[in-house]
Scaffold this motif. Structure first.
Motif, PDB file in Angstrom:
ATOM      1  N   THR A   7      12.789-118.637 -15.737  1.00 49.86           N
ATOM      2  CA  THR A   7      13.725-119.676 -15.705  1.00 49.86           C
ATOM      3  C   THR A   7      13.240-120.648 -16.772  1.00 49.86           C
ATOM      4  OG1 THR A   7      14.095-119.176 -13.424  1.00 49.86           O
ATOM      5  CG2 THR A   7      14.643-121.571 -14.154  1.00 49.86           C
ATOM      6  N   ILE A   8      11.768-121.061 -16.705  1.00 50.38           N
ATOM      7  CA  ILE A   8      11.131-121.905 -17.739  1.00 50.38           C
ATOM      8  C   ILE A   8      11.474-121.456 -19.135  1.00 50.38           C
ATOM      9  CG2 ILE A   8       9.065-122.960 -18.468  1.00 50.38           C
ATOM     10  CD1 ILE A   8       8.187-122.729 -15.597  1.00 50.38           C
ATOM     11  N   LYS A   9      11.272-120.252 -19.370  1.00 50.29           N
ATOM     12  CA  LYS A   9      11.300-119.644 -20.822  1.00 50.29           C
ATOM     13  C   LYS A   9      12.735-119.953 -21.131  1.00 50.29           C
ATOM     14  CE  LYS A   9       9.288-115.642 -20.274  1.00 50.29           C
ATOM     15  NZ  LYS A   9       8.813-114.404 -20.597  1.00 50.29           N
ATOM     16  N   THR A  10      13.679-119.626 -20.261  1.00 46.64           N
ATOM     17  CA  THR A  10      15.288-119.550 -20.553  1.00 46.64           C
ATOM     18  C   THR A  10      15.464-120.861 -20.963  1.00 46.64           C
ATOM     19  OG1 THR A  10      15.616-117.784 -19.045  1.00 46.64           O
ATOM     20  CG2 THR A  10      17.342-119.143 -19.802  1.00 46.64           C
ATOM     21  N   ALA A  11      15.145-121.926 -20.078  1.00 50.91           N
ATOM     22  CA  ALA A  11      15.628-123.497 -20.311  1.00 50.91           C
ATOM     23  C   ALA A  11      15.130-123.812 -21.650  1.00 50.91           C
ATOM     24  CB  ALA A  11      14.950-124.105 -19.205  1.00 50.91           C
ATOM     25  N   ILE A  12      13.808-123.486 -21.825  1.00 61.05           N
ATOM     26  CA  ILE A  12      13.187-124.113 -23.218  1.00 61.05           C
ATOM     27  C   ILE A  12      13.871-123.794 -24.368  1.00 61.05           C
ATOM     28  CG2 ILE A  12      10.848-123.994 -24.817  1.00 61.05           C
ATOM     29  CD1 ILE A  12       9.414-124.239 -22.019  1.00 61.05           C
ATOM     30  N   ALA A  13      14.152-122.072 -24.097  1.00 62.32           N
ATOM     31  CA  ALA A  13      14.794-121.248 -25.515  1.00 62.32           C
ATOM     32  C   ALA A  13      16.197-122.196 -25.674  1.00 62.32           C
ATOM     33  CB  ALA A  13      14.909-119.877 -25.057  1.00 62.32           C
ATOM     34  N   ALA A  14      17.047-122.304 -24.612  1.00 61.10           N
ATOM     35  CA  ALA A  14      18.193-122.849 -24.691  1.00 61.10           C
ATOM     36  C   ALA A  14      17.994-124.130 -25.433  1.00 61.10           C
ATOM     37  CB  ALA A  14      18.898-122.878 -23.283  1.00 61.10           C
ATOM     38  N   VAL A  15      17.406-125.120 -24.850  1.00 61.25           N
ATOM     39  CA  VAL A  15      17.070-126.314 -25.521  1.00 61.25           C
ATOM     40  C   VAL A  15      16.814-126.631 -26.971  1.00 61.25           C
ATOM     41  CG1 VAL A  15      15.859-128.550 -25.551  1.00 61.25           C
ATOM     42  CG2 VAL A  15      16.483-127.548 -23.270  1.00 61.25           C
ATOM     43  N   ILE A  34      23.726-120.839 -25.165  1.00 62.02           N
ATOM     44  CA  ILE A  34      24.354-120.184 -24.189  1.00 62.02           C
ATOM     45  C   ILE A  34      23.851-118.601 -24.766  1.00 62.02           C
ATOM     46  CG2 ILE A  34      26.446-119.309 -23.619  1.00 62.02           C
ATOM     47  CD1 ILE A  34      25.820-122.150 -22.276  1.00 62.02           C
ATOM     48  N   ILE A  35      23.771-118.485 -25.898  1.00 64.36           N
ATOM     49  CA  ILE A  35      23.390-117.164 -26.266  1.00 64.36           C
ATOM     50  C   ILE A  35      21.889-116.756 -26.086  1.00 64.36           C
ATOM     51  CG2 ILE A  35      22.955-115.966 -28.242  1.00 64.36           C
ATOM     52  CD1 ILE A  35      25.293-117.101 -29.825  1.00 64.36           C
ATOM     53  N   ALA A  36      20.797-117.904 -26.121  1.00 67.85           N
ATOM     54  CA  ALA A  36      19.806-117.786 -25.837  1.00 67.85           C
ATOM     55  C   ALA A  36      19.565-117.508 -24.196  1.00 67.85           C
ATOM     56  CB  ALA A  36      18.822-119.202 -26.003  1.00 67.85           C
ATOM     57  N   ILE A  37      20.333-118.441 -23.244  1.00 69.30           N
ATOM     58  CA  ILE A  37      20.152-117.943 -21.900  1.00 69.30           C
ATOM     59  C   ILE A  37      20.586-116.451 -21.695  1.00 69.30           C
ATOM     60  CG2 ILE A  37      21.206-118.703 -19.719  1.00 69.30           C
ATOM     61  CD1 ILE A  37      21.796-121.397 -20.810  1.00 69.30           C
ATOM     62  N   LEU A  38      21.589-115.940 -22.336  1.00 69.12           N
ATOM     63  CA  LEU A  38      21.949-114.503 -21.927  1.00 69.12           C
ATOM     64  C   LEU A  38      21.174-113.575 -22.473  1.00 69.12           C
ATOM     65  CD1 LEU A  38      25.806-115.019 -22.344  1.00 69.12           C
ATOM     66  CD2 LEU A  38      24.548-115.040 -20.311  1.00 69.12           C
ATOM     67  N   LEU A 126      24.271-118.901 -35.346  1.00 66.34           N
ATOM     68  CA  LEU A 126      24.278-119.399 -33.954  1.00 66.34           C
ATOM     69  C   LEU A 126      23.901-118.225 -33.164  1.00 66.34           C
ATOM     70  CD1 LEU A 126      27.785-120.911 -33.372  1.00 66.34           C
ATOM     71  CD2 LEU A 126      25.746-122.274 -33.252  1.00 66.34           C
ATOM     72  N   MET A 127      24.255-116.895 -33.442  1.00 70.03           N
ATOM     73  CA  MET A 127      23.721-115.772 -32.772  1.00 70.03           C
ATOM     74  C   MET A 127      22.273-115.596 -32.949  1.00 70.03           C
ATOM     75  SD  MET A 127      24.238-113.026 -30.710  1.00 70.03           S
ATOM     76  CE  MET A 127      26.168-112.883 -30.813  1.00 70.03           C
ATOM     77  N   GLY A 128      21.731-115.534 -34.359  1.00 70.29           N
ATOM     78  CA  GLY A 128      20.424-115.437 -34.640  1.00 70.29           C
ATOM     79  C   GLY A 128      19.309-116.441 -34.249  1.00 70.29           C
ATOM     80  N   ILE A 129      19.830-117.672 -34.066  1.00 74.33           N
ATOM     81  CA  ILE A 129      19.148-119.029 -33.319  1.00 74.33           C
ATOM     82  C   ILE A 129      18.791-118.379 -31.993  1.00 74.33           C
ATOM     83  CG2 ILE A 129      18.900-121.200 -33.056  1.00 74.33           C
ATOM     84  CD1 ILE A 129      20.351-121.877 -35.472  1.00 74.33           C
ATOM     85  N   GLY A 130      19.823-118.227 -31.349  1.00 78.96           N
ATOM     86  CA  GLY A 130      19.960-117.930 -29.735  1.00 78.96           C
ATOM     87  C   GLY A 130      19.076-116.735 -29.509  1.00 78.96           C
ATOM     88  N   VAL A 131      19.309-115.600 -30.133  1.00 80.62           N
ATOM     89  CA  VAL A 131      18.614-114.472 -30.092  1.00 80.62           C
ATOM     90  C   VAL A 131      17.023-114.556 -30.441  1.00 80.62           C
ATOM     91  CG1 VAL A 131      18.339-112.278 -30.679  1.00 80.62           C
ATOM     92  CG2 VAL A 131      20.530-112.769 -29.821  1.00 80.62           C
ATOM     93  N   GLY A 132      17.078-115.335 -31.414  1.00 81.85           N
ATOM     94  CA  GLY A 132      15.547-115.458 -31.906  1.00 81.85           C
ATOM     95  C   GLY A 132      14.663-116.073 -31.014  1.00 81.85           C
ATOM     96  N   PHE A 133      15.142-117.351 -30.485  1.00 80.31           N
ATOM     97  CA  PHE A 133      14.281-117.937 -29.479  1.00 80.31           C
ATOM     98  C   PHE A 133      14.090-117.239 -28.303  1.00 80.31           C
ATOM     99  CE2 PHE A 133      15.191-121.738 -32.115  1.00 80.31           C
ATOM    100  CZ  PHE A 133      13.937-122.313 -32.347  1.00 80.31           C
ATOM    101  N   ALA A 134      15.172-116.524 -27.822  1.00 79.11           N
ATOM    102  CA  ALA A 134      14.882-115.428 -26.648  1.00 79.11           C
ATOM    103  C   ALA A 134      13.777-114.568 -26.953  1.00 79.11           C
ATOM    104  CB  ALA A 134      16.172-114.978 -26.163  1.00 79.11           C
ATOM    105  N   LEU A 135      13.907-113.930 -27.984  1.00 75.69           N
ATOM    106  CA  LEU A 135      12.704-112.961 -28.359  1.00 75.69           C
ATOM    107  C   LEU A 135      11.428-113.599 -28.603  1.00 75.69           C
ATOM    108  CD1 LEU A 135      14.483-110.629 -31.191  1.00 75.69           C
ATOM    109  CD2 LEU A 135      14.039-110.173 -28.678  1.00 75.69           C
ATOM    110  N   LEU A 136      11.392-114.790 -29.131  1.00 74.77           N
ATOM    111  CA  LEU A 136      10.244-115.569 -29.207  1.00 74.77           C
ATOM    112  C   LEU A 136       9.405-115.695 -27.812  1.00 74.77           C
ATOM    113  CD1 LEU A 136       8.183-117.080 -31.177  1.00 74.77           C
ATOM    114  CD2 LEU A 136       9.528-118.934 -30.887  1.00 74.77           C
ATOM    115  N   PHE A 137      10.113-116.309 -27.004  1.00 76.08           N
ATOM    116  CA  PHE A 137       9.584-116.892 -25.726  1.00 76.08           C
ATOM    117  C   PHE A 137       9.324-115.378 -24.815  1.00 76.08           C
ATOM    118  CE2 PHE A 137      11.219-120.895 -26.992  1.00 76.08           C
ATOM    119  CZ  PHE A 137      10.240-121.605 -26.465  1.00 76.08           C
ATOM    120  N   ASN A 138      10.117-114.200 -24.927  1.00 77.05           N
ATOM    121  CA  ASN A 138       9.851-113.171 -24.355  1.00 77.05           C
ATOM    122  C   ASN A 138       8.495-112.503 -25.048  1.00 77.05           C
ATOM    123  OD1 ASN A 138      11.434-113.561 -22.238  1.00 77.05           O
ATOM    124  ND2 ASN A 138      12.268-111.413 -22.487  1.00 77.05           N
TER     125      ASN A 138
END
Length: 317
Positions: A7-15, A34-38, A126-138
């Motif tokens: 949850t913490i990683k998702t919130a930070i990645a989304a912001v 939203i893309i980061a959240i998903l 938009l897709m690259g940024i959202g996916v990129g931050f999701a991968l980074l935090f994971n």
């Protein structure tokens, strides 16, 4: 209320996704969040596969929507036709994770009524940024190997206790308590196997399936133990006929360990077989049936040990 790491990683990645998209003056910048959240998955590999799949899915969605909006106009009917084509194709190519998020991006084309280079780049970013931050935090995942080892120790202790009690209840009035304990152990092993799968999904290097295979092996053993327990209620023989088998079960409980390859126990099982062969034949049908149940119990126990022996050979190759 407990806030987990995901949850913490998702919130930070989304912001961060929204802030970066806004800094780059992208249209519909909140969509990056939203893309980061998903896109934040349970494991490293799942996040990577989801991200790559959504990028591929975006290309497909863009082509299909372009054809639909160009032919039918930028309206709800064209969007409906797009969905009729995009959803089945996504399912066929195993890209269903991208259906919702890419359909949202497609509405940007509809609202802007354009497929200009700027807008195409906008959606890709938009897709690259959202996916990129999701991968980074994971990239950071807690190491649960210590817990898996603790699970192994608990499982082996449970087996030792069950085998000891099985020896005690052999040729005694059937209590039925062991079955419930086996079912509880089976549930715990399944939970451990799920954790093992998650642990494996968080490894980038060559696959080592040891933990998954270990839990699978123990699950099979529990099922055999349940079969042996069911036979208990039908075993009624002279006490002298079960003495060697009881000693064998107690010895197995004492030596039950992850490192035990089962070979010594298999030799002891063969000795018990030899003892039974030397006994005089049953004198009546009832005695024959009771001995048959005892023999089946020993057969199941041999299979129980052979499963561990085969596992040990596979791991040591």
């Amino acid at each position: 209320m407990k806030i987990g790491l995901r949850t913490i990683k998702t919130a930070i990645a989304a912001v961060l996704s929204m802030l970066v998209a806004s800094t780059l003056d992208l249209l519909y910048a909140p969509a990056a969040g939203i893309i980061a959240i998903l896109s934040v998955g349970n494991t490293k590999r799942s996040s990577l596969y989801i991200g790559l799949g959504r990028l591929a899915s975006l290309a497909i969605a863009t082509i299909i929507s372009f054809l639909c909006f160009t032919i039918l106009g930028y309206n709800a009917w064209a969007f409906g036709v797009y969905l009729l084509l995009f959803i089945p194709l996504s399912a066929k190519w195993h890209l269903t994770d991208g259906i919702v998020v890419n359909s949202v991006l497609v509405t940007h084309y509809m609202l802007e009524q354009s497929y200009s280079f700027f807008l195409l780049k906008n959606e890709l970013l938009l897709m690259g940024i959202g996916v990129g931050f999701a991968l980074l935090f994971n990239l950071y995942m807690p190491n649960i190997e210590k817990q898996l080892k603790e699970d192994q120790q608990k499982i082996e202790q449970n087996f030792r206790e069950l085998l000891t009690d099985l020896a005690s209840e052999l040729n005694q009035p059937y209590s039925g308590k062991l079955s419930k304990r086996c079912e509880d152990l089976l549930l715990f092993i399944r939970e451990g196997q799920s954790r093992a799968q998650m642990h494996q999904e968080n490894q980038w290097q060559a696959e080592n399936m040891y933990y998954e295979e270990y839990f699978s092996m123990r699950r099979t053993q529990v099922r055999l133990l349940l079969d042996m327990i069911k036979l208990l209620k039908d075993i009624r023989v002279e006490e002298i006929l079960v003495e060697d088998l009881r000693i064998l079960l107690e010895y197995t409980a004492e030596t039950f360990d992850e490192e035990n390859d089962g070979q010594a126990i298999l030799k002891r099982i063969n000795l018990v077989y030899d003892v039974y062969r030397s006994k005089k034949l049953p004198e009546n049908r009832e005695e024959f049936e009771n001995r048959a149940q005892l023999f089946q119990f020993l057969q199941s126990f041999k299979s129980f040990i052979e499963i561990k022996a085969e596992f040990a050979q596979t791991i040591n190759k």
